[in-house]
Design a protein around this motif. Structure first.
Motif, PDB file in Angstrom:
ATOM      1  N   LYS A  44     -31.203 -34.015  69.538  1.00 40.99           N
ATOM      2  CA  LYS A  44     -31.535 -33.781  68.140  1.00 40.99           C
ATOM      3  C   LYS A  44     -30.296 -33.314  67.388  1.00 40.99           C
ATOM      4  O   LYS A  44     -29.494 -32.543  67.905  1.00 40.99           O
ATOM      5  N   ARG A  45     -30.149 -33.760  66.169  1.00 39.90           N
ATOM      6  CA  ARG A  45     -29.068 -33.270  65.316  1.00 39.90           C
ATOM      7  C   ARG A  45     -29.413 -31.864  64.849  1.00 39.90           C
ATOM      8  O   ARG A  45     -30.554 -31.591  64.463  1.00 39.90           O
ATOM      9  N   VAL A  46     -28.425 -30.985  64.874  1.00 42.92           N
ATOM     10  CA  VAL A  46     -28.645 -29.587  64.520  1.00 42.92           C
ATOM     11  C   VAL A  46     -27.672 -29.173  63.425  1.00 42.92           C
ATOM     12  O   VAL A  46     -26.456 -29.369  63.554  1.00 42.92           O
ATOM     13  N   LEU A  47     -28.196 -28.600  62.358  1.00 44.51           N
ATOM     14  CA  LEU A  47     -27.379 -28.011  61.307  1.00 44.51           C
ATOM     15  C   LEU A  47     -27.399 -26.501  61.482  1.00 44.51           C
ATOM     16  O   LEU A  47     -28.471 -25.885  61.507  1.00 44.51           O
ATOM     17  N   VAL A  48     -26.229 -25.898  61.628  1.00 40.74           N
ATOM     18  CA  VAL A  48     -26.101 -24.449  61.792  1.00 40.74           C
ATOM     19  C   VAL A  48     -25.468 -23.880  60.531  1.00 40.74           C
ATOM     20  O   VAL A  48     -24.334 -24.233  60.186  1.00 40.74           O
ATOM     21  N   CYS A  49     -26.195 -23.016  59.835  1.00 39.98           N
ATOM     22  CA  CYS A  49     -25.703 -22.404  58.600  1.00 39.98           C
ATOM     23  C   CYS A  49     -25.401 -20.926  58.834  1.00 39.98           C
ATOM     24  O   CYS A  49     -26.199 -20.205  59.440  1.00 39.98           O
ATOM     25  N   ILE A  50     -24.250 -20.495  58.339  1.00 42.80           N
ATOM     26  CA  ILE A  50     -23.830 -19.095  58.472  1.00 42.80           C
ATOM     27  C   ILE A  50     -23.603 -18.536  57.080  1.00 42.80           C
ATOM     28  O   ILE A  50     -22.746 -19.030  56.333  1.00 42.80           O
ATOM     29  N   PHE A  51     -24.361 -17.521  56.704  1.00 43.58           N
ATOM     30  CA  PHE A  51     -24.197 -16.895  55.388  1.00 43.58           C
ATOM     31  C   PHE A  51     -23.279 -15.683  55.528  1.00 43.58           C
ATOM     32  O   PHE A  51     -23.574 -14.750  56.256  1.00 43.58           O
ATOM     33  N   GLN A  52     -22.160 -15.725  54.806  1.00 43.28           N
ATOM     34  CA  GLN A  52     -21.219 -14.601  54.780  1.00 43.28           C
ATOM     35  C   GLN A  52     -21.629 -13.687  53.632  1.00 43.28           C
ATOM     36  O   GLN A  52     -21.245 -13.873  52.480  1.00 43.28           O
ATOM     37  N   ARG A  53     -22.393 -12.673  53.943  1.00 48.47           N
ATOM     38  CA  ARG A  53     -22.969 -11.817  52.907  1.00 48.47           C
ATOM     39  C   ARG A  53     -21.959 -10.755  52.431  1.00 48.47           C
ATOM     40  O   ARG A  53     -21.296 -10.120  53.242  1.00 48.47           O
ATOM     41  N   GLY A  54     -21.888 -10.629  51.117  1.00 42.86           N
ATOM     42  CA  GLY A  54     -20.977  -9.659  50.525  1.00 42.86           C
ATOM     43  C   GLY A  54     -19.919 -10.316  49.663  1.00 42.86           C
ATOM     44  O   GLY A  54     -19.192  -9.624  48.960  1.00 42.86           O
ATOM     45  N   ALA A  55     -19.803 -11.624  49.725  1.00 45.34           N
ATOM     46  CA  ALA A  55     -18.883 -12.409  48.896  1.00 45.34           C
ATOM     47  C   ALA A  55     -17.466 -12.420  49.460  1.00 45.34           C
ATOM     48  O   ALA A  55     -16.672 -11.503  49.249  1.00 45.34           O
ATOM     49  N   MET A  56     -17.150 -13.490  50.190  1.00 44.37           N
ATOM     50  CA  MET A  56     -15.832 -13.621  50.812  1.00 44.37           C
ATOM     51  C   MET A  56     -14.765 -13.967  49.785  1.00 44.37           C
ATOM     52  O   MET A  56     -14.970 -14.799  48.897  1.00 44.37           O
ATOM     53  N   ASP A  57     -13.610 -13.361  49.933  1.00 45.76           N
ATOM     54  CA  ASP A  57     -12.446 -13.663  49.094  1.00 45.76           C
ATOM     55  C   ASP A  57     -11.843 -14.982  49.570  1.00 45.76           C
ATOM     56  O   ASP A  57     -11.031 -15.017  50.487  1.00 45.76           O
TER      57      ASP A  57
END
Length: 424
Positions: A44-57
């Motif tokens: 199966k195709r897998v999409l992995v999402c990573i949220f960088q919380r706090g607002a990356m510079d």
């Protein structure tokens, strides 16, 4: 009250406080034992999402190092660029863009053409509230606060499957993220070994408490479970049989001992177990760098090192599964072009994101980033948003998950997809 159909449609199977090491309830294990192992989900195709919380510079992560305006705006935050990136120097990617030394694990992936970077990405809504900006990005509707569902939950609904396993969409977080809210089956798992899964397939069922899985199971009818039961039992059986505690990553991959590293390690396990995972989510915290941001050392450097080392270990660990996986990062907004008086940066607008996969048109920094002279800045202070995050998210979902219904995925968006993925 949660309805029978709402339980099945909104959350598939949800377990509360079931210890993995202690085993799955007897009736469930017996049902699973009667089923032959299914290989319907392998590959199966897998999409992995990573949220960088706090607002990356984004301007520090991937720096337009030849821009003298940026150097003048950040006298205490600038790093020189050197080909190959030695010591405290930026890694010169292409003569204009320099990768922060903490991101050195990304360099070979970029050179191989597997890693793409989009700069100047962000939301068309100019809020500088962390909460609102994250909410808008996760709902996928930047000007509609009342959207009930998240864009990844809508993506699950567009996968086109008649049946889903409980692990089709999994968030390795303590609570279900806004991206997963909605009517389609999603779960949050804080730790696979503890197997504490939070039921929140839709907001109406968010606060439902159950004493046991049997209690929820008894509320359903055999007819409703007819289509979902076999796949669900099989997925549970595979997870029960896995030796999660003694898992050894492939190819000598070493994950950082951090929340992000541990989450990606568990996502890799789920992918390799073929339990039907197609959308995975996790997060990285601590990107709000108002003071003492540092350069090659400090909070920012530690964060980017953890990000790149965790993702690089995950990619190495995937081994033969790499062809089926795409990783995409996101952050709610960027930081100001000028440093502030406490050695940090304040809430801004545009940032950058990273997309990793064998079907990514990598080895390139995408986006339109102007010379950072005062007259080119948004509100005279910020990197302008020149790429709507939805143009990137939709391009990745289309190319990787074969989801092309943008009217459902991002209902208020009428733009064109970013060219960050390979054609065909």
């Amino acid at each position: 009250m949660i309805t029978r159909r709402g339980f099945l449609k909104g959350s598939g199977l949800a377990l509360f406080g079931v210890g993995l090491m202690g085993g799955i309830p007897g009736f469930l294990a017996e049902a699973a034992a009667r089923d032959k192992r299914l290989m319907l989900y392998k590959g199966k195709r897998v999409l992995v999402c990573i949220f960088q919380r706090g607002a990356m510079d984004g301007l520090m992560a991937v720096t337009p190092f030849s821009d003298t305006w940026l150097q003048a705006a950040r006298p205490g935050l600038s790093l020189p660029a050197v080909a190959g990136g030695r010591g405290s120097s930026l890694i010169d990617l292409d003569g204009r863009w320099g990768l922060h030394p903490g991101l050195k694990a990304f360099e070979p992936l970029f050179r191989e053409g597997r890693l793409g970077i989009v700069h100047g990405i962000g939301s068309p809504n100019n809020t500088r509230s962390h909460f609102d900006a994250q909410d808008y990005m996760e709902s996928g509707t930047p000007f509609n606060k009342g959207t009930a569902s998240g864009w990844l939950n809508r993506a699950v609904g567009l996968l086109g499957h008649d049946t889903l396993t409980p692990f089709t969409a999994v968030s390795l977080t303590p609570a279900l993220p806004r991206s997963f809210y909605g009517e389609h089956p999603t779960v949050a798992i804080s730790n696979l070994q503890d197997f504490a899964i939070q039921l929140k397939g839709n907001p109406a069922g968010a606060n439902v408490a159950a004493k046991s899985f049997e209690e929820l199971y008894d509320q359903t009818s055999p007819g409703l479970l007819h289509n979902a039961g076999k796949e669900s039992f099989e997925a549970m059986k595979l997870l029960q049989q896995a030796d999660l505690r003694n898992y050894v990553p492939a190819n000598g991959a070493v994950y950082p001992n951090s929340p992000l590293g541990n989450s990606l390690r568990q996502i890799a396990q789920l992918i390799k177990m073929d339990v039907g995972l197609e959308v995975a989510f996790t997060e990285s915290n601590g990107w709000d760098t108002h003071f003492n941001q540092g350069t090659d050392n400090g909070i920012f450097a530690r964060n980017v090192a953890d990000l790149s080392n965790s993702i690089a270990a995950f990619w190495r660990d995937l081994d033969a599964n790499q062809d089926y996986v795409t990783v995409m990062t996101m952050t709610e907004f960027g930081r100001t072009v000028h440093q502030n008086g406490t050695g940090g940066t304040d809430h801004g607008r545009g940032s950058c994101n990273f997309i990793l996969g064998n079907n990514v048109a990598g080895g390139k920094v995408y986006g339109n980033v102007p010379e950072l002279a005062m007259e080119n800045l948004e509100d005279g202070r910020d990197l302008p948003v020149t790429t709507d995050f939805r143009s990137v998210f939709s391009a990745v979902a289309d190319a990787h998950l074969r989801i092309s219904d943008d009217k459902v995925l991002f209902p208020d968006w009428v733009g064109s997809k970013a060219g960050v993925m390979k054609v065909g």
